[in-house]
Each structure stands twice: as structure tokens, then as C-alpha cells.
Design a protein around this motif. Structure first.
Motif, PDB file in Angstrom:
ATOM      1  N   GLU A 119       3.886   4.171  -0.964  1.00 25.97           N
ATOM      2  CA  GLU A 119       3.798   4.691  -2.514  1.00 25.97           C
ATOM      3  C   GLU A 119       5.220   4.394  -2.990  1.00 25.97           C
ATOM      4  O   GLU A 119       5.272   3.990  -4.466  1.00 25.97           O
ATOM      5  CB  GLU A 119       4.014   6.469  -1.914  1.00 25.97           C
ATOM      6  N   LYS A 132       3.850   1.816  -4.750  1.00 28.80           N
ATOM      7  CA  LYS A 132       3.037   1.837  -5.928  1.00 28.80           C
ATOM      8  C   LYS A 132       3.523   2.701  -7.175  1.00 28.80           C
ATOM      9  O   LYS A 132       3.324   2.517  -7.763  1.00 28.80           O
ATOM     10  CB  LYS A 132       1.889   2.943  -5.210  1.00 28.80           C
ATOM     11  N   TRP A 144       6.381   0.163  -8.957  1.00 28.76           N
ATOM     12  CA  TRP A 144       4.902  -0.842  -9.711  1.00 28.76           C
ATOM     13  C   TRP A 144       4.975  -0.561 -10.983  1.00 28.76           C
ATOM     14  O   TRP A 144       5.017  -0.943 -12.321  1.00 28.76           O
ATOM     15  CB  TRP A 144       4.005  -2.015  -9.082  1.00 28.76           C
ATOM     16  N   ASP A 197       0.838  -1.486   0.271  1.00 30.78           N
ATOM     17  CA  ASP A 197       0.455   0.269   0.001  1.00 30.78           C
ATOM     18  C   ASP A 197       1.208   1.238   0.338  1.00 30.78           C
ATOM     19  O   ASP A 197       0.184   2.327  -0.053  1.00 30.78           O
ATOM     20  CB  ASP A 197      -1.898   0.008   1.199  1.00 30.78           C
TER      21      ASP A 197
END
Length: 94
Positions: A69, A72, A75, A67
């Protein structure tokens, strides 16, 4: 302990960039709360297939990383370069 194995099949043109990217994020992942280590392995027979193996205190810590930063952002850079969908397993180290 939870061991997370992620299999990724990259386009050949992305492999050099991925290796540089992983070198830059590996220490950050390893320092993430609940992570006790992360490494990158390349398939012996197919150089386009890579695995990350990370060790987590538990699923809560793994999910906090997923979850984050950091995850994210990383990815988002990696995902468009897959030849096929990534596969992942969460394994109990008993």
C-alpha cells in the motif's frame, strides 16, 4: 543483494512537493522488510531529473514492497507529475 535504480523526470512545479513527499516516505521504505537503504539523488545538469537508489535483500523483497500500500499510494501521487515515463533497473550487487 539487488540494487533498484529508478529515474524520474518531473515537471518543475512538482519538485518541491516531491522532495517533501520523499522525506516523509524514505524512513518507511528503509524500514520495509528486506530493504537495507534508500536514497534520493538529483541530476547534476538537469534539476528536473531525479533518481532513487534502493538496496534489497532480493527480488522477492523488492516485489513485496512494490505490491504494498505504501508504494501504491506514493506512486499514485508521483506518477501524474512525470514529464516522461519513469525508467527502472534492477542490478545485482556482486
Amino acid at each position: 543483494m539487488l540494487v533498484r535504480v529508478v529515474k524520474m523526470h518531473f515537471s518543475p512545479a512538482f519538485i518541491a512537493e516531491f522532495k517533501v513527499l520523499f522525506q516523509s516516505v524514505q524512513p518507511k521504505i528503509a524500514a520495509f522488510n528486506g530493504c537495507t537503504g534508500v536514497k534520493l539523488l538529483q541530476d547534476h545538469n538537469n534539476p528536473e531529473i531525479w533518481f532513487t537508489i534502493s538496496h534489497w535483500a532480493d527480488e522477492t523483497h523488492l516485489n513485496a514492497y512494490r505490491d504494498s500500500e505504501l508504494f501504491k499510494t506514493t506512486w499514485a501521487l508521483v506518477k501524474p507529475n512525470f514529464q516522461s515515463k519513469a525508467e527502472a533497473w534492477s542490478l545485482l550487487d556482486t
